[in-house]
Scaffold this motif. Structure first.
Motif, PDB file in Angstrom:
ATOM      1  N   MET A   1     -22.797  -7.002  -1.837  1.00 20.95           N
ATOM      2  CA  MET A   1     -22.031  -8.183  -2.629  1.00 20.95           C
ATOM      3  C   MET A   1     -21.345  -8.046  -3.596  1.00 20.95           C
ATOM      4  SD  MET A   1     -26.351  -8.694  -3.492  1.00 20.95           S
ATOM      5  CE  MET A   1     -27.776  -9.274  -1.961  1.00 20.95           C
ATOM      6  N   MET A   2     -21.455  -6.043  -4.393  1.00 18.19           N
ATOM      7  CA  MET A   2     -20.318  -5.611  -4.796  1.00 18.19           C
ATOM      8  C   MET A   2     -18.663  -6.585  -5.174  1.00 18.19           C
ATOM      9  SD  MET A   2     -21.100  -5.284  -8.340  1.00 18.19           S
ATOM     10  CE  MET A   2     -23.380  -4.517  -9.206  1.00 18.19           C
ATOM     11  N   SER A   3     -18.978  -5.493  -3.326  1.00 19.04           N
ATOM     12  CA  SER A   3     -17.503  -5.866  -2.824  1.00 19.04           C
ATOM     13  C   SER A   3     -16.701  -6.782  -2.290  1.00 19.04           C
ATOM     14  CB  SER A   3     -18.036  -5.087  -1.596  1.00 19.04           C
ATOM     15  OG  SER A   3     -17.979  -3.233  -1.790  1.00 19.04           O
ATOM     16  N   GLY A   4     -17.773  -8.161  -3.118  1.00 20.58           N
ATOM     17  CA  GLY A   4     -17.136  -9.456  -2.412  1.00 20.58           C
ATOM     18  C   GLY A   4     -16.734 -10.378  -3.179  1.00 20.58           C
TER      19      GLY A   4
ATOM     20  N   LEU B   1      -7.549  -3.726 -11.189  1.00 21.87           N
ATOM     21  CA  LEU B   1      -8.290  -3.245 -10.929  1.00 21.87           C
ATOM     22  C   LEU B   1      -7.478  -2.468  -9.324  1.00 21.87           C
ATOM     23  CD1 LEU B   1     -11.348  -2.908 -12.448  1.00 21.87           C
ATOM     24  CD2 LEU B   1      -8.964  -1.613 -13.451  1.00 21.87           C
ATOM     25  N   LEU B   2      -7.953  -0.786  -8.443  1.00 15.91           N
ATOM     26  CA  LEU B   2      -8.023  -1.453  -7.316  1.00 15.91           C
ATOM     27  C   LEU B   2      -9.444  -1.559  -6.107  1.00 15.91           C
ATOM     28  CD1 LEU B   2      -6.435   2.078  -6.878  1.00 15.91           C
ATOM     29  CD2 LEU B   2      -5.445  -0.446  -6.560  1.00 15.91           C
ATOM     30  N   ASP B   3      -9.338  -1.635  -5.053  1.00 16.57           N
ATOM     31  CA  ASP B   3     -10.811  -2.643  -4.746  1.00 16.57           C
ATOM     32  C   ASP B   3     -12.382  -1.400  -5.343  1.00 16.57           C
ATOM     33  OD1 ASP B   3      -9.872  -4.398  -3.573  1.00 16.57           O
ATOM     34  OD2 ASP B   3     -10.103  -3.262  -1.375  1.00 16.57           O
TER      35      ASP B   3
ATOM     36  N   LEU C   1     -16.621   0.359  -9.582  1.00 17.99           N
ATOM     37  CA  LEU C   1     -16.843   1.410 -10.461  1.00 17.99           C
ATOM     38  C   LEU C   1     -17.174   0.251 -11.640  1.00 17.99           C
ATOM     39  CD1 LEU C   1     -15.076   4.315  -9.442  1.00 17.99           C
ATOM     40  CD2 LEU C   1     -17.714   3.649  -9.415  1.00 17.99           C
ATOM     41  N   TYR C   2     -16.325  -0.514 -11.839  1.00 19.16           N
ATOM     42  CA  TYR C   2     -16.060  -1.653 -12.825  1.00 19.16           C
ATOM     43  C   TYR C   2     -17.051  -2.676 -13.075  1.00 19.16           C
ATOM     44  CZ  TYR C   2     -14.104  -5.842 -15.967  1.00 19.16           C
ATOM     45  OH  TYR C   2     -14.228  -6.851 -16.168  1.00 19.16           O
TER      46      TYR C   2
ATOM     47  N   LEU D   1      -9.917   6.724 -14.083  1.00 21.74           N
ATOM     48  CA  LEU D   1     -10.397   4.789 -13.862  1.00 21.74           C
ATOM     49  C   LEU D   1     -10.266   4.432 -15.864  1.00 21.74           C
ATOM     50  CD1 LEU D   1     -14.155   6.708 -12.159  1.00 21.74           C
ATOM     51  CD2 LEU D   1     -12.594   4.374 -11.170  1.00 21.74           C
ATOM     52  N   TRP D   2      -9.257   4.946 -15.867  1.00 21.99           N
ATOM     53  CA  TRP D   2      -9.297   4.771 -17.619  1.00 21.99           C
ATOM     54  C   TRP D   2      -8.690   3.555 -17.514  1.00 21.99           C
ATOM     55  CZ3 TRP D   2      -4.995   2.582 -19.280  1.00 21.99           C
ATOM     56  CH2 TRP D   2      -3.417   2.797 -18.472  1.00 21.99           C
TER      57      TRP D   2
END
Length: 521
Positions: free
Chosen positions: A234-237, A298-300, A305-306, A406-407
């Motif tokens: 779900m978080m990657s969707g 941000l990257l995937d 993580l965000y 991750l800045w």
């Protein structure tokens, strides 16, 4: 409703070869592409997987005949033949599947099957079935469609699959409550598909998903690993915030994200609503920033993580004591124990939470030229007079060096949630003008950091090594040398054009100052 699908040239080639196999060996098999491939075609998306359902032969036997036929006509792949994938109930794979390759594409073959569940297990007993029985065993109507390769038509044996795709409706072929009690993981799958395609859950499905018995079965029958896998998908969707909203609204938040006992401070009222409002704000913010730049914020993996960092931001001060009476962050427990995600995910989220507080001071320094007590404590040093005009570069470099890649995640979380405007039930960043203001602030600070040449400051090579520091400082204790390495890093940030000789001169001067201070005391 009879529909025909438009096939790509590759798909036409694959399907013609499969029909050649049926004719060559006189199998009399009807070939059907199952489930997600049909759904995606109807939605105008290009499917990646091709799963073929067979009515009168096992997947393994048919796959081997495909391999044999391709070799016969000179199209075989010597390196990749049939591979049998056993059923794996722990990963929700209840059917044995045969896999082979055609024109460098992976094709799965499986038998048409019906399922029967025992009350105490989500692992079904499988038996051969008709296409209609197979369609009705599927989790959702939108996944129950077949494409009949022989007749080149879409088959909708539930008589609702095509309509539900067109309406954008998530529903089950059979009674929703019975479907979920058979396999409670289907509740989370329904939510994931609804969020993925921006579809709506049917009223009867929502009622069933909210049923107390279904929730109990989801908590008791399904492994944490499977729950975590669904949440992570779900978080990657495409609509992760919507997925979390469904989980909250259906009363599933504390099942999916199980808390440890004896949290300190205790879980507060409307904690689920507060957490979801945070991820909604973070998602709206990310969309706003994406619309303002030519490249993604941000990257995937960073984006995932965000989202976790936003969802669990309200829990950042909550701890519990483990069996060894060690203080553990509740966020870490949820990620590692409730979702069974890797420890590195938990560590990254905790690091982002810690760094976001420091970024709040950095934003204040960049935007208002105000150095907070935290900034002063970090930059001011009796052994090192750092020029005021370099404070921004020095403090930013120190903060980025701690959080590294991750800045941007930490900066975004800081911009959204500091100064804190949170409450237990409200939604953050509700007004468009406030959203726009914070987006502009993020872009200014991000640009300032990049302009200062700090984008990968953690890769900065020290001008002198620890051995030289020990010689100059006449110290060998590791903690003291570590402190001087930190001072060296700050000196290089304050003097980006400084040479190795300049650095050694500074160290010698600092040593003289230190000796004078020590002799006077």
């Amino acid at each position: 409703m009879t529909l025909k699908l438009e096939l790509s040239k590759e798909e036409e080639k694959i399907f013609l070869r499969l029909l050649d196999v049926v004719r060559h060996y006189r199998l009399g098999t009807t070939l059907r592409v199952a489930g997600g491939w049909v759904r995606d075609k109807l939605l105008g998306k290009q499917p990646t997987d091709i799963d073929i359902a067979l009515d009168n032969i096992t997947g393994q036997d048919f796959s081997q005949k495909v391999d044999a036929y391709l070799k016969l006509i000179g199209e075989g792949d010597k390196k990749r033949g049939t591979k049998l994938i056993p059923c794996n109930p722990d990963k929700s794979k209840h059917l044995e599947t045969a896999k082979t390759y055609m024109f460098n594409k992976e094709i799965d073959f499986v038998n048409l099957r019906s399922e029967k569940y025992a009350e105490s297990s989500r692992i079904p007993t499988m038996k051969d079935a008709t296409p209609e029985e197979d369609a009705h065993r599927r989790d959702l109507t939108i996944n129950s469609l077949f494409f009949n390769i022989n007749d080149h038509i879409v088959e909708d044996f539930t008589k609702r699959g095509i309509d539900d795709v067109i309406k954008g409706l998530i529903d089950t072929p059979l009674d929703a409550k019975a479907t979920f009690l058979d396999d409670p993981l289907r509740v989370l799958r329904a939510i994931r598909f609804a969020a993925r395609f921006n579809f709506t859950l049917s009223d009867r499905l929502k009622e069933a998903a909210s049923d107390e018995k279904v929730k109990l079965e989801l908590a008791c029958k399904i492994s944490k690993e499977r729950v975590g896998k669904e949440i992570d998908l779900m978080m990657s969707g495409e609509h992760p915030a919507d997925a979390m909203s469904y989980i909250r609204d259906l009363g599933l938040f504390y099942i999916a994200f199980a808390f440890p006992k004896n949290c300190s401070p205790p879980v507060f009222d409307n904690c689920d609503r507060c957490c979801v409002s945070h991820i909604e704000s973070a998602w709206n913010f990310a969309i706003s920033v994406h619309s303002g730049v030519s490249h993604p914020m941000l990257l995937d993996e960073e984006e995932k993580l965000y989202l976790y960092s936003a969802l669990f931001f309200p829990l950042r001060r909550m701890f519990y004591l483990n069996k060894n009476s060690k203080k553990i962050a509740v966020t870490s427990y949820i990620i590692q124990e409730s979702l069974k995600l890797p420890a590195c995910v938990a560590k990254s989220v905790l690091d982002v939470h810690a760094a976001s507080r420091k970024f709040a001071d950095l934003v204040l320094l960049f935007e208002s030229n105000v150095a907070s007590r935290v900034v002063r404590d970090e930059v001011e040093d009796a052994c090192h007079d750092i020029p005021m005009d370099t404070w921004k570069r020095v403090y930013a470099g120190v903060v980025l060096n701690e959080i590294k890649d991750l800045w941007r995640v930490a900066l975004a979380i800081s911009i959204i949630f500091y100064p804190e405007a949170e409450n237990a039930g409200g939604t953050l960043i509700q007004q468009q003008d406030e959203l726009h203001r914070r987006k502009e602030q993020y872009m200014r600070v991000e640009r300032s950091i990049t302009d200062l040449g700090l984008n990968e400051v953690w890769k900065l090579e020290p001008l002198v090594n620890g051995k030289i520091i020990m010689q100059i400082m006449q110290k060998s204790e590791s903690p003291l040398i570590g402190e001087w390495k930190k001072r060296l890093f700050k000196w290089q940030l304050a003097h980006p054009e400084g040479s190795r000789d300049d650095c050694v001169d500074w160290l010698n001067g600092s040593q003289s100052k230190r000796q004078k201070v020590e002799s006077s005391t």
